[in-house]
Design a protein around this motif. Structure first.
Motif, mmCIF file in Angstrom:
data_model
loop_
_atom_site.group_PDB
_atom_site.id
_atom_site.type_symbol
_atom_site.label_atom_id
_atom_site.label_comp_id
_atom_site.label_asym_id
_atom_site.label_seq_id
_atom_site.Cartn_x
_atom_site.Cartn_y
_atom_site.Cartn_z
ATOM 1 N N HIS A 121 -2.328 -5.936 -6.663
ATOM 2 C CA HIS A 121 -3.689 -5.930 -7.211
ATOM 3 C C HIS A 121 -4.642 -6.270 -6.068
ATOM 4 O O HIS A 121 -4.361 -7.158 -5.263
ATOM 5 C CB HIS A 121 -3.823 -6.980 -8.323
ATOM 6 C CG HIS A 121 -3.116 -6.605 -9.582
ATOM 7 N ND1 HIS A 121 -3.735 -5.979 -10.637
ATOM 8 C CD2 HIS A 121 -1.813 -6.758 -9.938
ATOM 9 C CE1 HIS A 121 -2.858 -5.761 -11.606
ATOM 10 N NE2 HIS A 121 -1.688 -6.229 -11.209
ATOM 11 N N VAL A 122 -5.759 -5.569 -5.999
ATOM 12 C CA VAL A 122 -6.690 -5.748 -4.891
ATOM 13 C C VAL A 122 -8.123 -5.831 -5.403
ATOM 14 O O VAL A 122 -8.492 -5.163 -6.369
ATOM 15 C CB VAL A 122 -6.553 -4.595 -3.869
ATOM 16 C CG1 VAL A 122 -6.907 -3.263 -4.496
ATOM 17 C CG2 VAL A 122 -7.396 -4.849 -2.636
ATOM 18 N N SER A 123 -8.915 -6.676 -4.737
ATOM 19 C CA SER A 123 -10.349 -6.761 -5.020
ATOM 20 C C SER A 123 -11.130 -6.482 -3.744
ATOM 21 O O SER A 123 -10.796 -7.026 -2.680
ATOM 22 C CB SER A 123 -10.727 -8.150 -5.534
ATOM 23 O OG SER A 123 -10.285 -8.367 -6.850
ATOM 24 N N VAL A 124 -12.137 -5.637 -3.850
ATOM 25 C CA VAL A 124 -13.060 -5.390 -2.741
ATOM 26 C C VAL A 124 -14.313 -6.208 -3.028
ATOM 27 O O VAL A 124 -15.021 -5.962 -4.012
ATOM 28 C CB VAL A 124 -13.397 -3.895 -2.619
ATOM 29 C CG1 VAL A 124 -14.380 -3.669 -1.480
ATOM 30 C CG2 VAL A 124 -12.133 -3.075 -2.410
ATOM 31 N N VAL A 136 -4.663 -9.318 -3.082
ATOM 32 C CA VAL A 136 -5.265 -9.097 -1.768
ATOM 33 C C VAL A 136 -6.774 -8.974 -1.939
ATOM 34 O O VAL A 136 -7.251 -8.333 -2.885
ATOM 35 C CB VAL A 136 -4.726 -7.803 -1.113
ATOM 36 C CG1 VAL A 136 -5.346 -7.612 0.263
ATOM 37 C CG2 VAL A 136 -3.212 -7.828 -1.009
ATOM 38 N N PHE A 137 -7.530 -9.603 -1.031
ATOM 39 C CA PHE A 137 -8.973 -9.427 -0.978
ATOM 40 C C PHE A 137 -9.343 -8.688 0.299
ATOM 41 O O PHE A 137 -8.886 -9.048 1.393
ATOM 42 C CB PHE A 137 -9.706 -10.778 -0.962
ATOM 43 C CG PHE A 137 -9.664 -11.540 -2.260
ATOM 44 C CD1 PHE A 137 -9.297 -10.937 -3.441
ATOM 45 C CD2 PHE A 137 -10.002 -12.895 -2.285
ATOM 46 C CE1 PHE A 137 -9.253 -11.638 -4.637
ATOM 47 C CE2 PHE A 137 -9.979 -13.608 -3.456
ATOM 48 C CZ PHE A 137 -9.597 -12.992 -4.644
ATOM 49 N N TYR A 138 -10.186 -7.666 0.159
ATOM 50 C CA TYR A 138 -10.849 -7.042 1.299
ATOM 51 C C TYR A 138 -12.331 -7.297 1.096
ATOM 52 O O TYR A 138 -12.908 -6.859 0.087
ATOM 53 C CB TYR A 138 -10.567 -5.544 1.356
ATOM 54 C CG TYR A 138 -9.112 -5.207 1.608
ATOM 55 C CD1 TYR A 138 -8.520 -5.497 2.835
ATOM 56 C CD2 TYR A 138 -8.336 -4.604 0.623
ATOM 57 C CE1 TYR A 138 -7.186 -5.191 3.077
ATOM 58 C CE2 TYR A 138 -7.001 -4.284 0.863
ATOM 59 C CZ TYR A 138 -6.433 -4.595 2.088
ATOM 60 O OH TYR A 138 -5.108 -4.297 2.318
ATOM 61 N N ALA A 190 -4.911 -14.312 -3.963
ATOM 62 C CA ALA A 190 -5.051 -13.829 -2.585
ATOM 63 C C ALA A 190 -5.319 -14.979 -1.629
ATOM 64 O O ALA A 190 -4.830 -14.980 -0.490
ATOM 65 C CB ALA A 190 -6.172 -12.792 -2.502
ATOM 66 N N VAL A 191 -6.071 -15.978 -2.078
ATOM 67 C CA VAL A 191 -6.380 -17.127 -1.235
ATOM 68 C C VAL A 191 -5.114 -17.942 -0.995
ATOM 69 O O VAL A 191 -4.803 -18.334 0.144
ATOM 70 C CB VAL A 191 -7.479 -17.991 -1.877
ATOM 71 C CG1 VAL A 191 -7.756 -19.223 -1.022
ATOM 72 C CG2 VAL A 191 -8.760 -17.164 -2.054
ATOM 73 N N VAL A 236 -6.679 -12.759 2.500
ATOM 74 C CA VAL A 236 -8.121 -12.511 2.456
ATOM 75 C C VAL A 236 -8.518 -11.881 3.790
ATOM 76 O O VAL A 236 -8.392 -12.510 4.844
ATOM 77 C CB VAL A 236 -8.911 -13.813 2.236
ATOM 78 C CG1 VAL A 236 -10.414 -13.518 2.205
ATOM 79 C CG2 VAL A 236 -8.461 -14.491 0.945
ATOM 80 N N HIS A 237 -8.971 -10.618 3.758
ATOM 81 C CA HIS A 237 -9.252 -9.866 4.978
ATOM 82 C C HIS A 237 -10.719 -9.433 5.013
ATOM 83 O O HIS A 237 -11.193 -8.773 4.080
ATOM 84 C CB HIS A 237 -8.369 -8.624 5.049
ATOM 85 C CG HIS A 237 -6.907 -8.910 4.898
ATOM 86 N ND1 HIS A 237 -6.162 -9.510 5.887
ATOM 87 C CD2 HIS A 237 -6.063 -8.695 3.851
ATOM 88 C CE1 HIS A 237 -4.906 -9.628 5.486
ATOM 89 N NE2 HIS A 237 -4.827 -9.153 4.251
#
Length: 345
Positions: free
Chosen positions: A221-224, A278-280, A307-308, A313-314
């Protein structure tokens, strides 16, 4: 004896007549052959000319295309040579096609043009902003094709069309559809297919590598995320979101309604909506933005996000991940994801 001489003379005369007849026949045959050869040559020449004319007619008919697009149908009568692009994704795509536009709109950041495109757009005139192109400047460039967007240019479409054949995409971030539209309008469909096939191959390679490497943990799962001076944003769809979805990622864990492209969060209690593996994230370096980022990331709810906790965190380049909107930017974004997930292409 006299009878024998008469008989001999008759034989000689008959032989002479026979020889004369043969010689006459040969002469007529030669004349006929000589007369027929030019006729055959003429027929071949005529057929060749007809074939060439047909080929030229076919080529001429292929030079006329009817392009259906977001604002209707546009007739393009010959291969365009002078092209103006009025949104960032179209400018990006033109460079991918190996074409230098005669005019482009100013970039949102890194003005006048994004750094990743500058070497290919040296000295190309700027014709205003994406939301407000300068019609007078466009007209001066004498274009034979304008690439526009219904989202940005619906109100001036008729004026653009009066300058040159104009085709529009519905939005500005659907980079594959932009490539298809421009390939058809520029009569470069073979190159468009080549660009899109190369993209599809890279996506398939990524999916294969991600599934093999992360096994039961995939898909992630990803968040932008984007931080502003007075709020934070989650980009659910749009340019980056659509690419992540195509790659096989899932969206934020707490969001089930993806009808909104961007979610605006003004309350820190909404931090939980960001939750993902994951965070972008991208943001400006302005002091007010950095202050917001620090306040939000020091909140207890932030520290509890998956993600933290996983140190995933990218911070990414906003131009590539959000502003570029074209197939070159998409490939650069995919490069970034391959690298950050330590996958080999």
């Amino acid at each position: 004896m006299k009878h024998k001489q008469t008989k001999s003379m008759l034989f000689i005369m008959l032989a002479l007549f026979a020889m004369i007849f043969i010689l006459i026949g040969c002469g007529q045959s030669d004349e006929q052959t000589t007369a027929e050869e030019p006729e055959a040559e003429n027929q071949e020449g005529t057929q060749e000319a007809e074939n060439q004319e047909q080929e030229e007619n076919n080529e001429a008919s292929q030079e006329v295309v009817e392009v259906s697009h977001a604002m209707g149908t546009t007739t393009i009568e010959e291969k365009p040579e002078r092209i103006v692009t009025l949104y960032q994704g179209a400018t990006d795509a033109a460079v991918a096609f190996g074409i230098t536009p005669v005019g482009v709109v100013e970039s949102w950041r890194e003005q006048p043009m994004y750094k990743y495109l500058r070497d290919d757009l040296t000295d190309v005139p700027i014709v205003g902003q994406e939301t407000q192109p300068n019609l007078e400047e466009i007209n001066k460039l004498n274009p034979d094709l304008i690439i526009a967007s219904k989202l940005r240019h619906e109100e001036i479409y008729d004026q653009l069309s009066a300058i040159a054949p104009t085709v529009t995409h519905e939005t500005v971030f659907a980079f594959k559809e932009t490539v298809e539209l421009m390939g058809e309008a520029m009569m470069e469909e073979e190159k468009a297919d080549e660009l899109l096939t190369a993209w599809d191959d890279r996506v398939a390679k990524f999916q294969e590598q991600a599934e093999a490497t992360y096994a039961d943990d995939w898909p992630y799962h990803v968040s932008v995320l984007n931080f502003r001076a007075d709020h934070a944003r989650i980009y659910v769809t749009g340019f980056a979101g659509s690419i992540l979805d195509e790659l096989g990622f899932e969206g934020p864990k707490e969001i089930t309604d993806d009808s909104q492209a961007v979610l605006k969060l003004t309350d820190k209690e909404s931090i939980t909506e960001m939750n993902a593996d994951v965070f972008y994230l991208f943001m400006d370096d302005e002091e007010a933005v950095q202050k917001t980022y620090q306040e939000w990331t020091e909140h207890p709810l932030w520290k509890e996000l998956d993600a933290v906790e996983a140190d995933q965190v990218h911070r990414v380049d906003e131009v590539i991940w959000n502003m570029g909107g074209g197939i070159i930017a998409a490939n650069l974004m995919l490069d970034d994801i391959f690298d950050r997930l330590e996958l080999e292409e």
